[in-house]
Design a protein around this motif. Structure first.
Motif, mmCIF file in Angstrom:
data_model
loop_
_atom_site.group_PDB
_atom_site.id
_atom_site.type_symbol
_atom_site.label_atom_id
_atom_site.label_comp_id
_atom_site.label_asym_id
_atom_site.label_seq_id
_atom_site.Cartn_x
_atom_site.Cartn_y
_atom_site.Cartn_z
ATOM 1 N N ALA A 60 20.090 -15.560 -21.091
ATOM 2 C CA ALA A 60 19.832 -15.260 -22.210
ATOM 3 C C ALA A 60 21.330 -15.678 -22.965
ATOM 4 N N MET A 61 22.362 -14.895 -22.564
ATOM 5 C CA MET A 61 23.652 -15.053 -23.113
ATOM 6 C C MET A 61 24.184 -16.546 -22.941
ATOM 7 N N LEU A 62 23.896 -17.309 -21.862
ATOM 8 C CA LEU A 62 24.449 -18.649 -21.821
ATOM 9 C C LEU A 62 23.467 -19.491 -22.784
ATOM 10 N N GLY A 63 22.148 -19.090 -22.843
ATOM 11 C CA GLY A 63 21.378 -19.820 -23.723
ATOM 12 C C GLY A 63 21.735 -19.874 -25.181
ATOM 13 N N TRP A 76 24.408 -22.293 -29.843
ATOM 14 C CA TRP A 76 25.557 -22.055 -30.851
ATOM 15 C C TRP A 76 26.377 -23.187 -30.808
ATOM 16 N N ARG A 77 26.862 -23.734 -29.544
ATOM 17 C CA ARG A 77 27.505 -24.864 -29.680
ATOM 18 C C ARG A 77 27.022 -26.283 -30.209
ATOM 19 N N LEU A 111 26.407 -30.040 -34.638
ATOM 20 C CA LEU A 111 25.513 -30.730 -35.671
ATOM 21 C C LEU A 111 26.053 -30.537 -37.052
ATOM 22 N N ARG A 112 26.587 -29.435 -37.271
ATOM 23 C CA ARG A 112 27.247 -29.117 -38.606
ATOM 24 C C ARG A 112 28.639 -29.994 -38.876
#
Length: 142
Positions: free
Chosen positions: A4-7, A12-13, A18-19
């Motif tokens: 879940a943390m890796l996902g 987030w990356r 995209l931003r």
């Protein structure tokens, strides 16, 4: 928990990447597309009219197209809107004078049209004169 943390890190990356991409619309040519060229004299007249109206980018483009139309009429090259100026220069190798004149007109056109630079009226007038001179020089050739 680790999955879940890796996902979350991957999501987030992706969001950060995209931003970073700017919301820029693709650049399009300002003038209309031309598939078949009018006569060189007509294009030069349109270039003078565009310059008189303050549309310097179109004026320089029309003057350059007049030179291409003239060289096509003389059998030196074949106009195709998908061809590059470098390809036209290759076609003009057998005629060094035409090649030099073409290059002298192409360089300011490319700086303006593809470089997005607004040319000064004097520069456009100079290109129009140079194109007109090339038309007169090659018209005297056999």
């Amino acid at each position: 928990i680790v999955v879940a943390m890796l996902g979350g890190i991957v999501a987030w990356r992706i969001l950060v990447m995209l931003r970073r991409q700017p919301d820029v619309a693709p650049v399009r040519a300002a003038g209309p597309t031309i598939d078949e060229l009018p006569q060189a004299a007509q294009l030069l007249e349109q270039a003078q009219t565009a310059l008189a109206g303050g549309n310097r980018r179109d004026a320089i483009r029309l003057a350059f197209l007049a030179l291409i139309a003239h060289l096509q009429d003389r059998g030196r090259l074949s106009y195709d809107p998908s061809r590059s100026n470098r390809e036209y220069l290759r076609d003009l190798r057998p005629w060094p004078e035409a090649s030099a004149g073409f290059r002298a007109c192409a360089e300011p056109f490319e700086r303006c049209w593809y470089g997005g630079r607004q040319p000064e009226s004097a520069e456009v007038d100079s290109v129009i004169s140079l194109c007109r001179q090339q038309l007169l020089l090659s018209a005297g050739e056999g």
